[in-house]
Design a protein around this motif. Structure first.
Motif, PDB file in Angstrom:
ATOM      1  N   LEU A  73       4.732  32.934 -32.281  1.00  0.00           N
ATOM      2  CA  LEU A  73       4.487  34.378 -32.332  1.00  0.00           C
ATOM      3  C   LEU A  73       5.019  35.004 -31.050  1.00  0.00           C
ATOM      4  O   LEU A  73       4.554  34.697 -29.952  1.00  0.00           O
ATOM      5  N   THR A  74       6.002  35.875 -31.189  1.00  0.00           N
ATOM      6  CA  THR A  74       6.593  36.528 -30.030  1.00  0.00           C
ATOM      7  C   THR A  74       5.726  37.711 -29.595  1.00  0.00           C
ATOM      8  O   THR A  74       4.808  38.136 -30.304  1.00  0.00           O
ATOM      9  N   SER A  80       3.205  44.262 -33.014  1.00  0.00           N
ATOM     10  CA  SER A  80       3.409  44.949 -34.294  1.00  0.00           C
ATOM     11  C   SER A  80       2.145  45.015 -35.144  1.00  0.00           C
ATOM     12  O   SER A  80       2.103  45.723 -36.149  1.00  0.00           O
ATOM     13  N   LEU A  81       1.105  44.271 -34.769  1.00  0.00           N
ATOM     14  CA  LEU A  81      -0.136  44.295 -35.542  1.00  0.00           C
ATOM     15  C   LEU A  81      -0.752  45.696 -35.512  1.00  0.00           C
ATOM     16  O   LEU A  81      -0.821  46.318 -34.448  1.00  0.00           O
ATOM     17  N   GLU A  84      -3.524  46.402 -32.908  1.00  0.00           N
ATOM     18  CA  GLU A  84      -3.068  46.427 -31.523  1.00  0.00           C
ATOM     19  C   GLU A  84      -2.454  47.778 -31.170  1.00  0.00           C
ATOM     20  O   GLU A  84      -2.551  48.244 -30.038  1.00  0.00           O
ATOM     21  N   ARG A  85      -1.827  48.421 -32.134  1.00  0.00           N
ATOM     22  CA  ARG A  85      -1.190  49.714 -31.871  1.00  0.00           C
ATOM     23  C   ARG A  85      -2.206  50.860 -31.851  1.00  0.00           C
ATOM     24  O   ARG A  85      -1.921  51.927 -31.339  1.00  0.00           O
ATOM     25  N   SER A  86      -3.379  50.640 -32.397  1.00  0.00           N
ATOM     26  CA  SER A  86      -4.381  51.696 -32.490  1.00  0.00           C
ATOM     27  C   SER A  86      -4.915  52.088 -31.110  1.00  0.00           C
ATOM     28  O   SER A  86      -5.140  51.234 -30.252  1.00  0.00           O
ATOM     29  N   ARG A 142      -6.050  44.424 -25.474  1.00  0.00           N
ATOM     30  CA  ARG A 142      -5.381  43.180 -25.077  1.00  0.00           C
ATOM     31  C   ARG A 142      -5.323  42.159 -26.208  1.00  0.00           C
ATOM     32  O   ARG A 142      -5.757  41.032 -26.072  1.00  0.00           O
ATOM     33  N   GLN A 143      -4.811  42.633 -27.325  1.00  0.00           N
ATOM     34  CA  GLN A 143      -4.533  41.785 -28.492  1.00  0.00           C
ATOM     35  C   GLN A 143      -5.798  41.150 -29.082  1.00  0.00           C
ATOM     36  O   GLN A 143      -5.748  40.066 -29.650  1.00  0.00           O
TER      37      GLN A 143
END
Length: 285
Positions: A73-74, A80-81, A84-86, A142-143
């Motif tokens: 997983l890069t 892109s999840l 995570e973008r929220s 943080r993911q």
């Protein structure tokens, strides 16, 4: 303080822009691992098992291994999840404050209003105070998806992350299943003992004794000259233009010799004082 994240608290149609700050900090004295023979710094390197080369942090990705296959997983994959973008801290419910188990409380963050008017922020704070409720919120940082309790501390909203239910271990101790008889007198005496220790809690009255003693020990060793030059011991930082790093072993040897010389000088001074003390003693006799 420097904010680590910014977004918005949302509940219903209300939107409260906020900045997030770490509410706590570690005060422990930072200690490094060194070689007990010469004081050289022990460093850990990220080494690839295939080519044996040291890998820079920026070239490291994550991977999942199920025992048969490995999925890489890069950083772009993880970014892109959707969660995570929220940038939302979503209030999912308001619960009685006493229902939040202290065992589940984790890291705390301060929330600062991030708008020209703090009215919505103050409104939410006052509502939580008057209703004696805690807001349970969900957000990503943080993911990781986080569950947290939103509560009031003074005039500030505090976000305290919660452990997930399956992260809290079940306490099962056979000894507690046994029937134990407690007499009224024993309970009375125990309550009396508790009463003798009872007072209002003031965290300012307590200090980290170990860290104080450690700092005293370090200061004492510095005063006695029992130290190594920091740049020599831990290695001077490389210059941004790729300047050369000092020859660590040579510098270490010089530093050790200097330290030994200082110790020897201290011993000589102590030895010079001893005869004088003996002469004084013999005259008195």
């Amino acid at each position: 303080m420097r904010s680590i994240w910014k977004g918005a608290l949302t509940f219903g149609l209300v939107n409260v822009p906020v900045k997030v700050y770490s509410a706590t900090e570690d005060h422990d004295v930072s200690l490094h691992q060194v070689h007990n023979k010469d004081g050289g710094r022990i460093r850990y390197q990220r080494i690839c098992e295939i080519d044996g080369e040291v890998v820079p942090y920026q070239d490291i990705d994550r991977a999942f291994d199920d025992g048969e296959q490995t999925v890489v997983l890069t950083k772009d994959d993880l970014a892109s999840l959707p969660s995570e973008r929220s940038r939302e801290i979503e209030v999912v419910e308001f619960v009685p404050s006493e229902q939040v188990d202290l065992l589940t409380l984790d890291k705390a963050y301060y929330l600062e209003p991030d708008s020209s008017s703090p009215k919505a922020y103050v409104l939410l704070r006052k509502t939580l105070e008057q209703t004696d409720r805690t807001a349970i919120v969900r957000f990503s940082l943080r993911q990781k998806t986080r569950l947290a309790a939103l509560r009031v501390r003074g005039d500030v909203l505090v976000l305290q992350t919660l452990l997930w239910a399956d992260e809290v271990r079940e306490a099962a101790f056979p000894a507690l299943d046994e029937s134990v008889r407690i007499s009224a007198k024993e309970l009375e005496m125990s309550a009396s003992l508790v009463d003798s220790f009872s007072k209002d809690f003031d965290p300012e009255e307590f200090t980290d004794e170990y860290q104080q003693e450690l700092r005293t020990l370090i200061d004492a060793k510095l005063e006695q000259g029992d130290s190594l030059d920091t740049d020599v011991t831990f290695g001077a930082a490389e210059e941004e233009d790729g300047g050369e790093v000092i020859d660590l072993m040579e510098a270490l040897r010089a530093s050790v010799e200097r330290s030994r010389a200082a110790r020897s000088e201290t011993k000589d001074k102590a030895a010079d004082k001893k005869p004088a003390a003996k002469k004084k003693s013999s005259k008195a006799s």
